[in-house]
Design an enzyme around this catalytic site. Structure first.
Site: not given
Length: 743
Positions: A422, A473
């Protein structure tokens, strides 16, 4: 008999004639009483003296303490006051022994002495931790159930160890000692910052924390950074997990085949554990989600973070227990059983991983020993104001080791098949969402320590667990995200294609009459499609915070929304890249996702439910066709896997392109995103022969218009648009057709 601790004795509570040799130094006694002693093992336990030895212990609340020696002798211990007890031994040789402790109104209990054991963390472990290269950190830090063999028999208990380099003292506390930090103080192992103690007689299921005494004189009880289990939030205690290896895995076949280098199809279903269905958990997902995944043809499931987090509204992205699966959904073995069952059904499991930041909760990682420890000390690097969180100090060896080992832990102990990392951009850039920032040593904005950390994580994970993928990401144009580390890249296997996602949704949101003016939005992705290895994500982030659901973004009435969503998925799965959709997207959920509710299963029942059932049926069929069509996945990352047939017809909002498989397989996608049908649309193709329609998003089985389209079409030998041959097709409004070349 004299003792090195014999000067200025501490007065005994009731016996002024206690030998001075039994008493500790007053400063030792005071520091122990305040839990500020770096070496309690130097005071408690067995110690040699000039003419013999002594044993000293602290037993709060005891009215009588004895020592049972391995020789069979039982000796009474003398009360020194302040809950301290001691006994002299004539023998200078170290014996094995047990303590017999009697509490008021109870029979004596026999226990091993925690301060009789050697450190559970060895010299090599400490060396590797200091270098930041201990690849099995969870086996030496945290709480590890351990059994020692001694002369008087086996002693089972738990070895506790924690890194707290600035602390004045650390103790383990729990129900087993009434949360009293005086009973089990830990020793500092040299200058490593590691504190350790072995506590006999306690095991799996016990709740505990570390009581940390800061240099400012404050006590803060912290959850264990390497706890392998935790109490269910809002409780914040750590829980001793069963010994490693107690779960019996049944996925040998899957694990043995996982490292295959052959290109594989990848259709990912992204899930938040607690809201797939109301109050779902690891067990209910095993019973209900896995059959759903199999039925609908998904190859992987991706779980939003399952590491422990105190605030459910963070969806798991503010982690406090990096090594502990969240107890709100079950035990660690419940999660293992879910992953095991996925593997037995041929489904890979990806877990979201959050090394970018962590919350400031006082009981967790923040200012762990009273000072910046896991976080960078300079707030210009150590805080992320957007999220109100701390940022890891990626340049500190022990911190980097904590995170790299954590990635290995999930692969080793939970058999996960991938980590989706993330907020990578927030790690890569020192000025990410900051007004004030601290440049790197070259004056630039790149976080060089974070780059090194990401490279090390990817290289180490791929070396130790071949076949486990990492997915970034990353929303910027940082070069080489998926390039190998030996070529200077970050070493990820895939990167989320955020540009494609944004452009595609912007385009599909437009009414078809305006799309011709935005044709570049739908074609631009092919300019950079092979700069990285991409995943095409319609993730949870796209269906929250007022953005609306995918269904809600489609223009027009209900019929057109359904047609638009079917076209979106037909386009998505024929575009180069792997595929990901968040739960609920597969049925056209009409409302935004909310973590406290379920997927909108209600849309499949009642008024206009046929459109949602049609979308769900389409996704099932698309996955089946995708998985059986090598042209759609074997050359995702190669330019030769894609060929434009018609990319410039902005006036008609129409695209046509070929996907090529590694063995010469060909699939033609015809994408009509206009509000008008084209009954006889002609374009050039490089192949002459028969083409079979394998997908039509406008088919009546999906609640489309059901135009009678031919299942086989034959190309013309006449050239067109610079191609040696041509095809004429019927392209219904707002629909996608796939044609497989049959030769």
């Amino acid at each position: 008999m004299t003792s090195p601790h014999s000067s200025a004795p501490v007065p005994a509570a009731s016996d002024a004639a206690v030998p001075d040799a039994l008493r500790p130094f007053p400063e030792d006694a005071q520091r122990l009483a305040q839990c500020q002693h770096h070496d309690p093992h130097g005071v408690y336990g067995w110690h040699a003296m000039d003419n013999g030895s002594l044993i000293r212990t602290r037993q709060p609340g005891a009215e009588k303490v004895e020592v049972a020696l391995e020789s069979g002798k039982v000796l009474p211990m003398v009360a020194l006051g302040e809950e301290l007890w001691a006994v002299e031994l004539d023998d200078a040789n170290k014996p094995d022994y047990r303590l017999r402790v009697t509490y008021p109104g109870r029979e004596a209990v026999e226990v091993a002495d925690p301060y009789h054991f050697l450190p559970s963390v060895g010299a090599m472990d400490l060396h590797l931790i200091g270098e930041g290269r201990h690849e099995r950190l969870w086996e030496v830090l945290g709480a590890n159930v351990t059994t020692y063999t001694t002369a008087m028999g086996e002693v089972s208990g738990t070895a506790f160890a924690v890194w707290a380099p600035h602390a004045k003292g650390v103790a383990v506390v729990g129900h087993f000692c009434g949360w009293n930090p005086i009973q089990y103080p830990m020793r500092a192992l040299g200058s490593t910052g590691v504190w350790e103690v072995f506590v006999p007689g306690i095991g799996a299921g016990e709740h505990y924390k570390f009581a940390v005494q800061t240099s400012a004189g404050h006590r803060v009880d912290h959850a264990d950074p390497l706890a392998k289990a935790s109490a269910c939030p809002p409780e914040t205690t750590s829980v001793i997990a069963p010994p490693a290896g107690t779960y019996q895995w049944q996925d040998n076949a899957w694990m043995g085949a996982r490292g295959s280098l052959d290109p594989q199809p990848m259709s990912v279903y992204e899930v938040h554990v607690g809201s797939w269905k109301k109050d779902s958990n690891y067990h209910t997902m095993r019973e209900e989600l896995i059959p759903y995944l199999v039925e609908h043809g998904f190859t992987h499931v991706e779980l939003l973070p399952v590491a422990e987090h105190p605030f459910g509204g963070s969806w798991g992205y503010q982690v406090t227990g990096y090594y502990a699966p969240s107890a709100r959904w079950g035990s660690p073995d419940d999660l293992r059983a879910f992953i095991d069952a996925c593997h037995q059904e041929g489904i890979g499991v990806i877990v979201d991983w959050v090394p970018a930041h962590f919350p400031k909760d006082e009981w967790a990682l923040g200012r762990f020993d009273g000072e910046a420890c896991y976080e960078h000390p300079d707030p210009r690097r150590g805080e992320q104001s957007d999220w109100g969180t701390y940022v890891f100090d990626f340049g500190r060896n022990e911190v980097r080791n904590f995170l790299v080992a954590n990635a290995l832990y999930w692969a080793e102990e939970f058999h996960i098949d991938g980590l989706r990392v993330d907020a990578v951009a927030s790690m890569l850039y020192l000025d990410y969402s900051r007004d004030e920032w601290l440049p790197n040593i070259h004056g630039g904005r790149e976080n060089l320590e974070a780059v090194q950390f990401l490279q090390e994580t990817n290289a180490t994970l791929h070396r130790t667990h071949p076949g486990v993928m990492t997915i970034a990401e990353e929303s910027t144009s940082w070069p080489g995200v998926t390039a190998p580390t030996h070529e200077g890249g970050l070493g990820f296997d895939f990167k989320w294609n955020m540009g494609w996602m944004n452009d595609t949704l912007e385009y599909f949101t437009l009414d078809p009459i305006y799309r011709g003016y935005h044709h570049n939005d739908i074609t631009f992705s092919l300019v950079y499609a092979y700069s990285e290895r991409f995943v095409l994500p319609f993730s949870h982030d796209e269906v929250v915070h007022g953005k609306g659901s995918l269904w809600d973004r489609m223009p027009g009435d209900t019929w057109n929304k359904a047609a638009g969503l079917r076209s979106l998925f037909g386009y998505m799965f024929s575009h180069p890249g792997k595929n990901l959709m968040f739960m609920g997207c597969e049925l056209g959920q009409p409302t935004e996702w909310a973590e406290g509710d379920s997927v909108g299963w209600w849309a499949l029942e009642g008024w206009e439910s046929e459109y949602h059932r049609g979308i769900k049926r389409l996704v099932k069929d698309i996955n089946a066709i995708y998985r059986s069509t090598p042209a759609l996945y074997t050359q995702d990352d190669k330019p030769e896997g894609f060929q434009w047939i018609k990319g410039d017809d902005a006036a008609n909002n129409l695209l046509a392109y070929l996907r090529w498989g590694s063995q010469g397989e060909a699939l033609l996608a015809v994408v009509n995103l206009s509000g008008s049908s084209h009954p006889e649309y002609r374009f050039g193709v490089p192949l002459h022969g028969e083409w079979e329609m394998v997908l039509n998003t406008d088919d009546s089985v999906y609640e489309g218009a059901g135009n009678d389209l031919p299942r086989q079409i034959h190309g013309s030998a006449e050239g067109w648009d610079g191609q040696p041959h041509s095809l004429t097709v019927h392209a219904p409004a707002n629909s996608v057709q796939w044609y497989a070349f049959r030769g």
